[in-house]
Design an enzyme around this catalytic site. Structure first.
Site, mmCIF file in Angstrom:
data_model
loop_
_atom_site.group_PDB
_atom_site.id
_atom_site.type_symbol
_atom_site.label_atom_id
_atom_site.label_comp_id
_atom_site.label_asym_id
_atom_site.label_seq_id
_atom_site.Cartn_x
_atom_site.Cartn_y
_atom_site.Cartn_z
ATOM 1 N N SER A 63 -10.530 -0.534 6.798
ATOM 2 C CA SER A 63 -9.349 -0.270 5.270
ATOM 3 C C SER A 63 -9.005 -1.339 5.162
ATOM 4 C CB SER A 63 -8.802 0.426 5.081
ATOM 5 O OG SER A 63 -9.287 2.094 5.315
ATOM 6 N N SER A 113 -9.718 2.129 2.533
ATOM 7 C CA SER A 113 -9.048 3.084 1.955
ATOM 8 C C SER A 113 -7.880 1.775 1.509
ATOM 9 C CB SER A 113 -7.659 4.203 2.580
ATOM 10 O OG SER A 113 -7.048 3.377 3.651
ATOM 11 N N LYS A 171 1.096 -1.167 0.081
ATOM 12 C CA LYS A 171 0.065 0.039 -0.463
ATOM 13 C C LYS A 171 1.276 1.317 0.264
ATOM 14 C CE LYS A 171 -3.861 1.990 2.842
ATOM 15 N NZ LYS A 171 -4.390 1.784 3.305
HETATM 16 N N1 GLN Z 1 -13.388 4.508 6.055
HETATM 17 C C1 GLN Z 1 -13.267 4.719 7.145
HETATM 18 C C2 GLN Z 1 -12.456 6.025 6.661
HETATM 19 O O1 GLN Z 1 -12.940 6.471 6.092
HETATM 20 C C3 GLN Z 1 -11.518 3.700 7.656
HETATM 21 C C4 GLN Z 1 -9.945 3.870 6.782
HETATM 22 C C5 GLN Z 1 -9.207 3.350 7.055
HETATM 23 O O2 GLN Z 1 -9.285 2.841 7.873
HETATM 24 N N2 GLN Z 1 -7.751 3.433 7.237
HETATM 25 O O3 GLN Z 1 -12.010 6.099 8.055
#
Ligand code: GLN
Length: 475
Positions: A172, A148, A72
């Site tokens: 995410s 994400s 990532k």
């Molecule tokens: N969807 C969540 C957010 O927008 C989680 C994102 C994540 O786990 N990095 O913050």
């Protein structure tokens, strides 16, 4: 077989049998990426020459000897770009060092290969917030891969990676894994070092594996987990042999179903698949118990206060001075800060910095941030009580299958609400996994559904054991 279609275990077996070599695997992966990734957009870049150099003297007897792992774009790999899918860093930063997870991967013989797409600075649930390029779901190119870590999930699902690393602050790893039909594990907070990960919300972030099989996730976690002298929040607890745990069956295990997670808003087909997987666990001897996590209704608000507060502090370092984008129009120090941040950050990142700065500002701190910290404790206590009753908690990962590109991008609140089943685990610091449990037919396409299994702190063996049983029922 095309080497890019291998799992970690089958690739290792193929190396041992002399059927392929790390060099051949890397080259064939690069060919698949060139052929397939144009439509998907899971990779931001890859560097075949650097990877081939890494492969040259690799020791095939190591646990991940010669295995390429996609990374990532917020994890530092020495000499590679690290942009967090943001214009703030794109083309402007190369990592001067390896994150601890990368050091551990290398020590186990793995080869970091490719930077995967993501929501900018890990803020989002759909990958639509990538500041560089869109990413699509390989099962239906009109749909989001989740986020994400959407790129990591998409490339594993599309067989353009053998396995990948993601990070999970509020879901995410698990949510994109669920939407793309791969396995994604968020370790207990502190199980895996955060050193060398670009921080979003430091009290919530964890790095973990995204793989084609539960066994691969167990193997990768064995490599990633463990203490780190450079991350004071990283735990010094012994690392289990997670693969050993897969040999146990689920008979006698108590699995809790939180009634708040099977309530209003859950898509009918998702519910059906999740319930079928749970019934199957019951038929294999697990005991199913209804439990309650009464503070679930406050989880989204609590998370979006704490995560944004931490993000506003963490992202203060992108000031146009030390690294990243510097505005060309700026003519004094204040405008260097203002213009660089205005030009470098995308809309969602700015929204979160504003929200986070607001909840931390004097006069509002007590009403928002402090109160959210108290509710966080209540949410953690919900889980402590639940784990006195059950070994593992089972639930959906996301209320719906992958939605259409654009469906929620104009409505941040709708997007935030869809995180309801994943964020509590981060607030509580416990571990969780998403394992595929079937597909639903939507508009003529089969869309994957994931089952979420949550475990007590350092209970990764337990959730992997149950996930393995779910996986076997699918095959
Ligand atoms: N969807 C969540 C957010 O927008 C989680 C994102 C994540 O786990 N990095 O913050």
């Amino acid at each position: 077989m095309n080497p890019s279609e291998y799992t970690i275990s089958s690739l290792r077996a193929a190396f041992s049998a002399g059927e392929t070599t790390p060099e051949e695997a890397l080259r064939s992966l690069a060919t698949s990426i060139d052929k397939k990734d144009g439509d998907i957009g899971g990779y931001l870049s890859y560097d075949l020459d650097l990877a081939l150099a890494d492969a040259e003297n690799v020791d095939l007897s190591l646990p991940l000897g010669g295995v390429p792992v996609a990374i990532k774009d917020l994890i530092n790999v020495e000499g590679h770009p690290c942009a967090c899918a943001s214009k703030m860093l794109d083309g402007k930063f190369r990592s001067p060092y390896d994150a601890t997870v990368i050091r551990k991967l290398r020590a186990a013989g793995a080869i970091p290969f490719g930077r995967t797409n993501m929501d900018e600075f890990a803020m989002g649930s759909s990958n639509e917030n990538s500041g560089i390029q869109p990413c699509r779901n390989p099962h239906d190119l009109d749909r989001i891969p989740g986020g994400s870590s959407g790129g990591s999930a998409a490339v594993v699902a599309a067989d353009t990676a053998v396995a990948a690393l993601g990070t999970d602050t509020g879901g995410s790893i698990r949510q994109p894994a669920s939407h793309c039909g791969v396995v994604g594990l968020k370790p207990t907070y502190g199980r895996v070092s955060r050193y060398g990960l670009v921080a979003f919300a430091s009290s919530l972030d964890q790095c973990g594996p995204m793989t084609k099989t539960v066994e691969d996730a167990a193997l990768l976690l064995e490599v990633l987990a463990g203490s780190c002298s450079r991350d004071s929040t990283c735990l010094d607890a012994p690392v289990d042999s997670y693969r050993e745990a897969l040999k146990k069956d689920v008979a006698g295990l108590k699995i809790g179903l939180p009634k708040e997670y099977f309530a209003e808003g859950l898509d009918r087909q998702v519910r059906e698949k999740v319930e079928t997987a749970i019934r199957d666990l019951e038929s294999r001897g697990a005991e199913i118990v209804e439990i309650s996590l009464p503070n679930t209704e406050h989880a989204v608000a609590t998370y979006y206060i704490i995560a944004t507060a931490e993000a506003s502090a963490n992202l203060a370092r992108f000031d146009g001075v030390r690294y990243g984008h510097r505005s060309e129009s700026a003519d004094d120090l204040l405008s260097v800060y203002q213009d660089s941040r205005e030009e470098g950050f995308g809309a969602e990142v700015k929204r979160r910095i504003l929200l986070g700065t607001y909840v931390l500002s004097s006069g509002y701190y007590d009403a928002y941030y402090l109160r959210a910290q108290k509710v966080r404790t209540l949410i953690r206590e919900d889980f402590t009580r639940a784990f006195e009753q059950v070994d593992v908690i089972a639930s959906p990962v996301s209320p719906t299958p992958a939605f259409k590109v654009g469906e929620k991008s104009e409505d941040p609140l709708a997007m935030y609400l869809a995180d309801i089943y994943t964020i509590s685990a981060n607030l509580a610091g416990i571990c969780g996994i998403s394992v595929p449990c079937g597909t639903t037919a939507v508009d003529g396409k089969d869309l994957p559904v994931g089952l979420q299994l949550l475990g007590r702190p350092l209970g990764e063996s337990g959730i992997l054991q149950v996930a393995h049983s779910v996986e076997q029922a699918q095959s």
